[in-house]
Scaffold this motif. Structure first.
Motif, PDB file in Angstrom:
ATOM      1  N   GLU A  30      -9.063  20.753  -1.851  1.00  0.00           N
ATOM      2  CA  GLU A  30      -8.954  20.193  -3.187  1.00  0.00           C
ATOM      3  C   GLU A  30      -8.914  18.670  -3.208  1.00  0.00           C
ATOM      4  O   GLU A  30      -8.511  18.018  -2.240  1.00  0.00           O
ATOM      5  N   ILE A  31      -9.403  18.131  -4.326  1.00  0.00           N
ATOM      6  CA  ILE A  31      -9.289  16.708  -4.608  1.00  0.00           C
ATOM      7  C   ILE A  31      -8.511  16.598  -5.909  1.00  0.00           C
ATOM      8  O   ILE A  31      -8.936  17.135  -6.932  1.00  0.00           O
ATOM      9  N   LEU A  32      -7.360  15.937  -5.865  1.00  0.00           N
ATOM     10  CA  LEU A  32      -6.523  15.840  -7.054  1.00  0.00           C
ATOM     11  C   LEU A  32      -6.598  14.438  -7.633  1.00  0.00           C
ATOM     12  O   LEU A  32      -6.424  13.453  -6.927  1.00  0.00           O
ATOM     13  N   LEU A  33      -6.904  14.385  -8.941  1.00  0.00           N
ATOM     14  CA  LEU A  33      -6.838  13.109  -9.647  1.00  0.00           C
ATOM     15  C   LEU A  33      -5.564  13.146 -10.482  1.00  0.00           C
ATOM     16  O   LEU A  33      -5.455  13.948 -11.414  1.00  0.00           O
ATOM     17  N   GLU A  34      -4.609  12.358 -10.118  1.00  0.00           N
ATOM     18  CA  GLU A  34      -3.281  12.371 -10.746  1.00  0.00           C
ATOM     19  C   GLU A  34      -2.761  13.796 -10.867  1.00  0.00           C
ATOM     20  O   GLU A  34      -2.284  14.227 -11.922  1.00  0.00           O
ATOM     21  N   GLY A  35      -2.887  14.538  -9.802  1.00  0.00           N
ATOM     22  CA  GLY A  35      -2.309  15.880  -9.761  1.00  0.00           C
ATOM     23  C   GLY A  35      -3.208  16.988 -10.289  1.00  0.00           C
ATOM     24  O   GLY A  35      -2.894  18.161 -10.146  1.00  0.00           O
ATOM     25  N   GLN A  36      -4.351  16.629 -10.942  1.00  0.00           N
ATOM     26  CA  GLN A  36      -5.237  17.672 -11.463  1.00  0.00           C
ATOM     27  C   GLN A  36      -6.433  17.854 -10.545  1.00  0.00           C
ATOM     28  O   GLN A  36      -7.044  16.874 -10.128  1.00  0.00           O
ATOM     29  N   LEU A  58       0.835  -1.209   0.000  1.00  0.00           N
ATOM     30  CA  LEU A  58       0.000   0.000   0.000  1.00  0.00           C
ATOM     31  C   LEU A  58       0.863   1.249   0.000  1.00  0.00           C
ATOM     32  O   LEU A  58       0.619   2.187  -0.736  1.00  0.00           O
ATOM     33  N   ALA A  59       1.890   1.225   0.830  1.00  0.00           N
ATOM     34  CA  ALA A  59       2.757   2.395   0.961  1.00  0.00           C
ATOM     35  C   ALA A  59       3.489   2.669  -0.341  1.00  0.00           C
ATOM     36  O   ALA A  59       3.749   3.819  -0.702  1.00  0.00           O
ATOM     37  N   GLN A  60       3.797   1.581  -1.082  1.00  0.00           N
ATOM     38  CA  GLN A  60       4.546   1.754  -2.319  1.00  0.00           C
ATOM     39  C   GLN A  60       3.660   2.118  -3.512  1.00  0.00           C
ATOM     40  O   GLN A  60       4.154   2.614  -4.522  1.00  0.00           O
ATOM     41  N   ALA A  61       2.356   1.832  -3.388  1.00  0.00           N
ATOM     42  CA  ALA A  61       1.453   2.057  -4.522  1.00  0.00           C
ATOM     43  C   ALA A  61       1.433   3.533  -4.920  1.00  0.00           C
ATOM     44  O   ALA A  61       1.600   4.416  -4.075  1.00  0.00           O
ATOM     45  N   THR A  62       1.229   3.784  -6.211  1.00  0.00           N
ATOM     46  CA  THR A  62       1.133   5.155  -6.699  1.00  0.00           C
ATOM     47  C   THR A  62      -0.131   5.797  -6.151  1.00  0.00           C
ATOM     48  O   THR A  62      -1.177   5.148  -6.053  1.00  0.00           O
ATOM     49  N   GLU A  63      -0.028   7.075  -5.852  1.00  0.00           N
ATOM     50  CA  GLU A  63      -1.215   7.780  -5.365  1.00  0.00           C
ATOM     51  C   GLU A  63      -2.095   8.151  -6.549  1.00  0.00           C
ATOM     52  O   GLU A  63      -1.641   8.790  -7.482  1.00  0.00           O
ATOM     53  N   LYS A  64      -3.343   7.678  -6.523  1.00  0.00           N
ATOM     54  CA  LYS A  64      -4.255   7.955  -7.630  1.00  0.00           C
ATOM     55  C   LYS A  64      -5.043   9.236  -7.369  1.00  0.00           C
ATOM     56  O   LYS A  64      -5.108  10.112  -8.201  1.00  0.00           O
ATOM     57  N   LEU A  83      -6.774  12.592   2.567  1.00  0.00           N
ATOM     58  CA  LEU A  83      -6.676  11.148   2.378  1.00  0.00           C
ATOM     59  C   LEU A  83      -6.000  10.883   1.049  1.00  0.00           C
ATOM     60  O   LEU A  83      -6.161  11.634   0.084  1.00  0.00           O
ATOM     61  N   SER A  84      -5.229   9.824   1.004  1.00  0.00           N
ATOM     62  CA  SER A  84      -4.589   9.435  -0.241  1.00  0.00           C
ATOM     63  C   SER A  84      -5.162   8.092  -0.675  1.00  0.00           C
ATOM     64  O   SER A  84      -5.277   7.170   0.132  1.00  0.00           O
ATOM     65  N   ILE A  85      -5.579   8.000  -1.944  1.00  0.00           N
ATOM     66  CA  ILE A  85      -6.163   6.748  -2.428  1.00  0.00           C
ATOM     67  C   ILE A  85      -5.197   6.112  -3.429  1.00  0.00           C
ATOM     68  O   ILE A  85      -4.925   6.682  -4.487  1.00  0.00           O
ATOM     69  N   PRO A  86      -4.625   4.952  -3.068  1.00  0.00           N
ATOM     70  CA  PRO A  86      -3.599   4.333  -3.906  1.00  0.00           C
ATOM     71  C   PRO A  86      -4.173   3.621  -5.125  1.00  0.00           C
ATOM     72  O   PRO A  86      -5.322   3.176  -5.113  1.00  0.00           O
ATOM     73  N   GLN A 138      -6.918  -4.123 -12.150  1.00  0.00           N
ATOM     74  CA  GLN A 138      -6.867  -3.123 -13.218  1.00  0.00           C
ATOM     75  C   GLN A 138      -7.424  -1.761 -12.823  1.00  0.00           C
ATOM     76  O   GLN A 138      -7.137  -0.771 -13.471  1.00  0.00           O
ATOM     77  N   TYR A 139      -8.286  -1.755 -11.813  1.00  0.00           N
ATOM     78  CA  TYR A 139      -8.964  -0.501 -11.477  1.00  0.00           C
ATOM     79  C   TYR A 139      -8.677  -0.121 -10.032  1.00  0.00           C
ATOM     80  O   TYR A 139      -8.472  -0.987  -9.184  1.00  0.00           O
ATOM     81  N   THR A 140      -8.715   1.180  -9.813  1.00  0.00           N
ATOM     82  CA  THR A 140      -8.674   1.672  -8.449  1.00  0.00           C
ATOM     83  C   THR A 140     -10.121   1.693  -7.957  1.00  0.00           C
ATOM     84  O   THR A 140     -10.987   2.254  -8.625  1.00  0.00           O
ATOM     85  N   ILE A 141     -10.366   1.055  -6.846  1.00  0.00           N
ATOM     86  CA  ILE A 141     -11.755   0.925  -6.393  1.00  0.00           C
ATOM     87  C   ILE A 141     -11.946   1.603  -5.038  1.00  0.00           C
ATOM     88  O   ILE A 141     -11.109   1.452  -4.146  1.00  0.00           O
ATOM     89  N   VAL A 142     -13.016   2.370  -4.946  1.00  0.00           N
ATOM     90  CA  VAL A 142     -13.381   2.966  -3.667  1.00  0.00           C
ATOM     91  C   VAL A 142     -14.784   2.490  -3.337  1.00  0.00           C
ATOM     92  O   VAL A 142     -15.694   2.663  -4.152  1.00  0.00           O
ATOM     93  N   ILE A 143     -14.967   1.867  -2.191  1.00  0.00           N
ATOM     94  CA  ILE A 143     -16.312   1.434  -1.829  1.00  0.00           C
ATOM     95  C   ILE A 143     -16.746   2.074  -0.514  1.00  0.00           C
ATOM     96  O   ILE A 143     -15.925   2.369   0.349  1.00  0.00           O
ATOM     97  N   VAL A 144     -18.046   2.292  -0.445  1.00  0.00           N
ATOM     98  CA  VAL A 144     -18.648   2.754   0.802  1.00  0.00           C
ATOM     99  C   VAL A 144     -19.443   1.583   1.329  1.00  0.00           C
ATOM    100  O   VAL A 144     -20.142   0.921   0.561  1.00  0.00           O
ATOM    101  N   THR A 145     -19.304   1.277   2.595  1.00  0.00           N
ATOM    102  CA  THR A 145     -20.090   0.156   3.104  1.00  0.00           C
ATOM    103  C   THR A 145     -20.453   0.350   4.570  1.00  0.00           C
ATOM    104  O   THR A 145     -19.704   0.904   5.360  1.00  0.00           O
ATOM    105  N   HIS A 146     -21.656  -0.116   4.897  1.00  0.00           N
ATOM    106  CA  HIS A 146     -22.101  -0.175   6.292  1.00  0.00           C
ATOM    107  C   HIS A 146     -21.535  -1.402   6.960  1.00  0.00           C
ATOM    108  O   HIS A 146     -21.459  -1.505   8.169  1.00  0.00           O
ATOM    109  N   ASN A 147     -21.207  -2.359   6.077  1.00  0.00           N
ATOM    110  CA  ASN A 147     -20.947  -3.703   6.545  1.00  0.00           C
ATOM    111  C   ASN A 147     -19.454  -3.868   6.787  1.00  0.00           C
ATOM    112  O   ASN A 147     -18.661  -3.898   5.859  1.00  0.00           O
TER     113      ASN A 147
END
Lengths: 332, 296
Positions: free
Chosen positions: B110-116, B43-49, B70-73, B241-250
């Protein structure tokens, strides 16, 4: 004095208070103990109310049945004199002139011309307005437009009729000098405006009932507002929108006053909107107010025409209701 | 506090480094040890998305999110957990600017997606939403055919060739593990599919846009356990292949599928970190109370 009085009052209050306190439980206990009669008029009241309401409800049923029976009875009498084949396929309608012809096609054609023409006027404007109100307009604008539509819907059809004659028709004649004073086009335009509020309010309700989540899903896929509207919201509401068109057109078919005034009284098998025509409803008006003796074939024509009209509008209403009832099922 | 058994207590410090996480009671045993699960180091090594910096969110006057950073890898699953109304869904919807649809909302920071910056005035929302796909809590198939549902995004993007569209539809449905079930009836209405199938259809529809990131708002919360398991397996496949963000109660679900977890409470990001770490060794008392089921 004042002191005495207040003392008296107090004592009276005391008595009353005590009496109330004592009496109340007594009376209830009496009732509870079965001191009251079990027999009362209450069940009869209920029965009377039930029956009265039933009578109210059955009036509409009886009237409907009665109208259909009268229409059928007189029409059958008519068809003893005129063959049904001539009635349905004849291309000339001259029951009041010699030689008589009883082909309903010219009247049918006039009615369809007005219905189709008014649909051409009302459908695009109505759908556009409904989409704008439902998808684009601010709530404030919607609050202004909706009451306006109610007002538009409340204008008596006779007003539309003379507006067609004194206002719309001259404009048409100015643009198309060949047009007559009475012409189908002016009737189409005013009837189109008449059915506009119906199309708008029904279609808008149906567009509003498309779930917000569906719009959100389309937005999340990168669609812009127009794409969401055209590719998701309108297709999802399409059957309901079509039903609203059918209901409005059925209203246009049955419309009487405006077309009687605006379209003229010349039964003609034509699709040229600049000519004077006659619709089924306008013919019925002409005969009903004229001096055609009751009981003659000429007189009975109005029942045959009325029946035809009734069957046409009923079919459209049934189809529209069927489509509308299925819209609801889709989204629970 | 000490009387109630907590995850902390069950886990022995010695286990943690190796297999401690899989021994947590909420973990589904069928997932093989370490399969697809990113370790804290990875996780620490993953690129920040996506990078979120001091972001606050307002519904007119009400602040719903406060100073979130927050940083999302990349190619990891990040789970947002927390009780109802904690702002986790609102936060998720900030990433593809779905909150723009609600009047009077406002974002600070701000929220940056690959720096933008996503919230820059020059951001093209349509492009943004094509790069960041979203799957909603309630499956929302359009009342169209299965094919038209999946090809909706590409068609809007201007792809007209039938063959190309068909390839995209097939690829997307295969990725969402629905292809085999529907390949013979692509022209049927999507509304005829079962709940679980509809959900996978919505995932396929999002994948058809070929996004980098997939946002999932309570995936599978309305599904039966078997369908839920399928969706979770799918998340495992997709994160390659994809960066995934999920919201869950569970919380069990978060523990099963995510690599990184972030715990929200009352609009604040209380704690975030590797899922393994957060669930076994939470730093904040609130986090521990929540994941042990003491509140929420």
């Amino acid at each position: 004095m004042t002191e005495e009085r207040s003392g008296e009052e107090q004592s009276i209050e005391m008595e009353l208070g005590e009496a109330a306190v004592i009496k109340l439980p007594r009376s209830t206990s009496l009732e509870r103990a079965g001191g009251g009669l079990l027999v009362s008029l209450r069940p009869y009241y209920e029965g009377v109310i039930h029956f009265t309401l039933f009578l109210c409800a059955s009036i509409s049923v009886l009237v409907t049945v009665g109208i259909v029976v009268v229409l059928l009875y007189e029409s059958i009498q008519f068809f003893f004199d005129v063959s049904i084949i001539e009635f349905l396929t004849g291309t000339r309608w001259t029951p009041l002139l010699k030689p008589q012809h009883f082909g309903i096609l010219p009247l049918m054609c006039g009615t369809m011309l007005v219905a189709g023409g008014s649909a051409i006027v009302a459908v695009p404007i109505g759908l556009g307005t409904a989409i704008y109100l439902s998808e684009y307009a601010s709530p404030r604008f919607r609050d202004i437009v909706k009451p306006m539509l109610e007002i538009l819907a409340g204008i008596p059809s006779v007003v539309y009729g003379y507006l067609a004659v004194v206002f719309v028709s001259p404009i048409i004649r100015y643009v198309f000098p060949s047009a007559g004073v009475f012409n189908a086009a002016s009737a189409c335009i005013v009837v189109g405006i008449m059915i506009l509020p119906m199309i708008i309010s029904l279609s808008e309700d149906i567009l509003q009932s498309v779930p917000l989540s569906l719009r959100g899903a389309a937005f999340a896929l990168g669609a812009n507002k127009f794409e969401v509207t055209v590719r998701v919201v309108v297709p999802a509401a399409l059957s309901g929108i079509i039903a609203s068109f059918l209901l409005a057109i059925s209203r246009a078919i049955g419309e009487t006053m405006a077309v009687t005034l605006a379209a003229g009284a010349t039964p003609k098998l034509t699709l040229n909107p600049l000519e004077s025509i006659q619709t089924m409803t306008a013919y019925i008006v002409q005969v009903s107010q004229g001096d055609t003796p009751a009981g003659t074939v000429e007189y009975r024509t109005i029942f045959a025409v009325g029946l035809t009209l009734f069957l046409t509008t009923m079919t459209m209403n049934v189809i529209a209701q069927y489509i509308l009832s299925r819209v609801g099922e889709r989204y629970e | 506090m000490a009387s109630t058994p907590s995850v902390k207590k069950i886990m022995q410090p010695s286990d943690k480094a190796t297999s401690g996480y899989s021994k947590a009671p909420m973990v589904r045993p069928s997932i093989p040890e370490g399969k697809g699960m990113r370790t804290a180091d990875e996780l620490a090594q993953a690129t920040e998305k996506i990078s979120v910096r001091d972001m606050s969110f307002y519904y007119s006057e009400n602040r719903a999110l406060t100073d979130i950073s927050l940083s999302i890898p990349e190619c990891c699953v990040t789970a947002f957990i927390g009780p109802s109304g904690c702002g986790k869904s609102t936060f998720l919807r900030c990433f593809n600017r779905m909150n723009d649809m609600i009047e009077g909302t406002r974002v600070e920071g701000e929220i940056l997606l690959e720096g933008q910056d996503i919230y820059s005035s020059r951001t093209d929302i349509v492009t943004l939403r094509k790069r960041i796909g979203m799957v909603f809590q309630k499956s929302t198939p359009f009342p169209k055919s299965i094919f038209d549902n999946v090809s909706f995004g590409p068609k809007i993007a201007g792809i007209r060739k039938k063959k190309e569209l068909y390839e995209i539809v097939e690829r997307s449905l295969q990725r969402s593990a629905l292809w085999d079930e529907v390949k013979d009836r692509l022209s049927e209405s999507a509304l005829n599919l079962s709940g679980g199938q509809q959900h996978r259809l919505c995932i396929a529809r999002a994948l058809a846009n070929d996004p980098d990131i997939l946002l999932m708002d309570e995936p599978a919360s309305a599904l039966d356990p078997a369908s839920t398991a399928r969706i979770e397996d799918l998340i495992f496949e997709l994160k390659e292949q994809y960066t995934i963000v999920i919201v869950t109660h569970n919380m069990q679900q978060a523990a099963r599928v995510s690599d990184q977890a972030a715990f929200f409470y009352q609009g604040l990001l209380v704690e975030s970190g590797a899922t393994e770490e957060l669930f076994t060794n939470p730093k904040k008392q609130q986090t521990e109370d929540y994941i042990t089921g003491r509140f929420g």
